[in-house]
Write an enzyme that holds these catalytic residues in place. Sequence first.
Site, mmCIF file in Angstrom:
data_model
loop_
_atom_site.group_PDB
_atom_site.id
_atom_site.type_symbol
_atom_site.label_atom_id
_atom_site.label_comp_id
_atom_site.label_asym_id
_atom_site.label_seq_id
_atom_site.Cartn_x
_atom_site.Cartn_y
_atom_site.Cartn_z
ATOM 1 C CB SER A 107 -0.958 -0.101 1.199
ATOM 2 O OG SER A 107 -1.796 1.080 1.250
ATOM 3 N N GLY A 108 0.626 2.059 -0.866
ATOM 4 C CA GLY A 108 1.016 3.252 -0.869
ATOM 5 C C GLY A 108 2.534 3.406 -1.876
ATOM 6 C CB THR A 112 -3.773 3.659 -7.632
ATOM 7 O OG1 THR A 112 -4.099 2.846 -6.821
ATOM 8 C CG2 THR A 112 -4.864 4.381 -8.509
ATOM 9 C CG ASN A 157 -1.682 5.554 -0.599
ATOM 10 O OD1 ASN A 157 -1.502 6.902 -0.826
ATOM 11 N ND2 ASN A 157 -1.941 4.671 -1.645
ATOM 12 C CB SER A 160 -4.931 3.634 0.803
ATOM 13 O OG SER A 160 -4.594 2.272 0.479
ATOM 14 C CB SER A 161 -6.857 1.196 -4.096
ATOM 15 O OG SER A 161 -5.996 1.946 -4.964
ATOM 16 N N GLY A 387 -2.718 -3.152 -2.025
ATOM 17 C CA GLY A 387 -1.395 -3.535 -1.695
ATOM 18 C C GLY A 387 -1.240 -4.533 -0.421
ATOM 19 C CD GLU A 389 -4.245 -2.716 3.432
ATOM 20 O OE1 GLU A 389 -3.676 -1.647 3.063
ATOM 21 O OE2 GLU A 389 -5.310 -2.867 3.818
#
Length: 1110
Positions: A107-108, A112, A157, A160-161, A387, A389
């Site tokens: 993540s981050g 994306t 993030n 973050s998605s 991602g 995490e």
Amino acid sequence: MEVKTSLLDNMIGVGDMVLLEPLSEDSFLENLKKRFDHNEIYTYIGSVVISMNPYRSLPIYSPEKVEEYRNRNFYELSPHIYALADEAYRSLRDQDKDQCILITGESGSGKTEASKLVMSYVAAVCGKGQEVNKVKEQLLQSNPVLEAFGNAKTVRNDNSSRFGKYMDIEFDFKGDPLGGVISNYLLEKSRVVKQPRGERNFHIFYQLLSGASDDTLKKLKLDRDFSKYNYLSLDSAVVNGLDDATSFRTVKNAMQIVGFMEDEIRSVLELVAAVLKLGNIEFKPESRCNDTDESRVRDKNDLKEMCELLGIEQTVLERAFSYRTVEAKLEKVSTTLNVAQAYYARDALAKNLYSRLFSWLVTRINESIKAQTKSRHKVMGVLDIYGFEIFEDNSFEQFIINYCNEKLQQIFIELTLREEQEEYIREGIEWTNIEYFNNAVICDLIENNQNGIMAMLDEECLRPGTVTDETFLDKLNTVCAEHQHFESRLSKNSKFLNDHSLPHSCFRIQHYAGKVLYCVEGFVDKNNDLLYRDLSQAMFKATHSLMKELFPEGNPSKVNLKRPPTAGSQFKSSVGTLMKNLQTKNPNYIRCIKPNDKKAAHIFTASLVCHQVRYLGLMENVRVRRAGYAFRQPYGPCLERYKMLCKRTWPHWRGPAREGVEVLMADLQVPTEEFSYGRSKIFIRNPRTLFFLEERRRQCLQDLATLIQKIYRGWKCRTHFLLLKKSQVVVAAWYRRYAQQKKYQRIKSATTVVQSYARGWQARKLLRELKHQKRCEEAVTTIAAYWHGTQARRELRKLKEEARRKHAVAVIWACWQGLKVRREYRKFFRANAGKKIYNFTIQRIMQKYFLGVKSGLPSMSPVDKNWPARPYRFLDAAHAQLRSIFHLWRCKKYRSQFSQERKAVYQEKLEASELFKDKKSLYPSSVSQPFKGDYLEISKNPKYQKLNSCVEEKVLLADVVNKINRANGKGASRILLLTKKNVVLADQKTGQVKASVALPDLISVSVSTQNDGFFALKLKEGSASAVKGDFLLSSEHLIETITKLHHIGSTASDDGEQLDINISDEFLVQFKQDKVCVKFIQAAPKNGNSASCKRKNNRLLEVSVPAATA
Ligand SMILES: Nc1ncnc2c1ncn2[C@@H]1O[C@H](COP(=O)(O)OP(=O)(O)OP(=O)(O)O)[C@@H](O)[C@H]1O
Ligand SMILES: [Mg+2]
């Protein structure tokens, strides 16, 4: 001239880790750091792109950069995500291979962003046009919408998605985008109701409150102040670098571009507002008699507003928060909810509402961006999934997210490390196996259908009896305790963990990317993902159309008692589908690395990066790549690509492709250690060799292009020249033809003139000659004629002279002879000729006479008196004779035509003629009158019927006569009947018979010579009829009467004596005793023309007969 950085030239550090010397983790990190420090965030491991998150915007995504990387070889320029995007796009367009871009990283790390960069690059390089641009715009604009609703700030993030996204972009054969399909994976919906410290709810809530106009907020019954909403965490409501208000406008605009209608946008915002309102509904306990608490809505204002927004009946929802209906078999049992349960129900509703809204958004976007044509298309999939995490508190969501990342790592291992090594073995390349960590064992721990964690969770959820998160953990402890990647406090077989501080309600999994401690609290509920039916039914009853659509199971007519699949199993199956899908496509990897935990630029935390490098297996990746070959290609395509580099293989190689490649490599003098021949592919060890080949190819292509250009230009010019030449020939031919025609016409007309003159001259000459000749001939003829004439005339004269002489002699002779003959003849003639001539003449005359008579014969009528005149007097006798003969002959002819009756009539007439012709003057007038006999038609006339019956014989004559009175000579009319035997006199009026004289008694009849009708019947003296004496009668048909009387009298007399007819103007008649003389005298006509009779005295009776008029 523009200087372009090649992967191998002016490189900061090493652009492709495969080329790193020496290769160690340190040098690897060193290289990454060096490049990161110089803003080179992309590095290759072969065809895999490592992307370091710079946490700041770099000037490497400009349109110029796009152009720079467009249609360039992957290794040609310095590493860039555009190179990978270009490679993927080109092999999709040119080689018809479906592609997928797999973006992984924690993540981050920039997944994306990377996915957006890939999409924007493809959008920039693919076809253009109004329709294509619209499709591109819609595809690109789907990102802000989904990010607003699916992304949130986390501690790792800021954007973050919180959902997984896989987007298939569809292209036509030209490489123009047709549309796309988005698949979303499990939204982290727990975030709607609760966010960890330092994190935010989904962006849209903040964007709506910051960016919507006052008017919109009013309509949505919202307040701009975040703090008024329980569901929005306050401590990090404003995020640095994020402008929620601007983002809201961007999102709204993006929704419009994608194709959302105004009312759809309004509905979506209403639902977002409803979620916020729902979070503000609070409950208070209300004690009941059985010592239980029942929840009641504390402040009904928010409930009311929410109900108004969604068109729900407030009481229905209120009741759903206080009671729960449980359906057991056919029974419905209503139980009360306590405050905790009410909150649980509220949050479940909020989570469901929001996650369903999100799924609806994805479906709606798909509707807009789906390809309009059904024709075959190529696909480029871009996977941007949440991602890996590790949080402080990791729950069910993290478990799911990390499971997904395990699967992606698995597919990476499958397709790169294992596949690559297997390929070397398959192709017969000498190979020493490289060890790497295969995370299949972790995937198995999670997803195994028998004893996997997910299967255990599902089993627990479906199990009857009391099910809690603890029972689930217990189950894990018994089933997974042996697993080397699983540990919990109770697991006895902890191999890799010695952490005794592990909490009781947790289990730990050693993921490929690290150890993650999961707190089991909420696992069962989240996996069940249950929403009380009362709530879903209340939602279905809403008048808000979108709400109805989102809660179809609330429809009472479609009550489904079957348990819906659990969230975990749904996710597992959708991830399974995704993996299968990815395996059918050509993978392109982007491995994202996060340089620090501070979301800050320029900071490179080696330990963090090292950790990621390790768990991403990047070192193994490089090792495999290095130990093996940097590049491989089947012989066919390889030969096809590089055949222009060798004269023997260009333009066509007839033999097997491998031999062609061998010839090619030998010709190019590539060192043999630089490549190996596999069974179906050539393996090139060093990228440099590839660059060498590519460079040679590029040069060669340029030469070929020049050659093609040269040939084409030559061909074009030649064609043009030939065309011109041909045209010129045509024009010249036409002109020459025209000129020649003109010249010919001139010559022709001149020739004609000359010819005409010559011919004229010739003709005249000929004419002259002919005329001369003719004149000569004529002259000759004339001369000859004259000559002949002269000759002839001379001859003629001679002949004539001779003839005259001869003639004279002859004449003289003839005269002499004639004289002699005449003298003789005269003597002879005098002796004989007179008689002969007479006879001959008479004969000739007679002949002529007879012929004349023949031709001049009169008509055949016996009364015709004509007769031709006689020509000579000496023919008188013969002429009269002939006349008589002819007359007799024609009389005979005439008679022969007569019938018997007519013959009798003529006989009578003849008899009359014999009796009276030339004897009585009356006779001629009677000749023409026919003898009718029965003038009275006695047999037919009824008047005389009686009279007729008295007469026995046939009446031969019946006529009216005048009987002369013997005494005074006056006449009285009497009917005279004559039969064969009698003469009967009867009264004319009465028909009474006055006297009947038998014919034998009649001795004679006397008549005058004159033109009268008197006759006297003299009777035999002493006969019975002669009592009164003779009868003196007068008849108009005297001649007929007397003739008939004479005829009958002669036939009637017995002795054949004829009746005597006495014709005299004086005769005696016996009147009784007296003999009276009847004397006829001629007198002047008086009283007409009839004769009158008068008794003069006893002895004389005078009849005056009028003299016949001439
Ligand atoms: N190429 C880049 N250039 C500039 N900034 C970047 C780049 N990539 C990432 N960032 C920054 O990093 C942040 C996080 O990136 P991103 O949202 O793409 O991460 P992620 O991998 O998708 O994370 P998650 O898994 O949480 O969704 C971005 O908001 C952006 O500020
Ligand atoms: Mg993301």
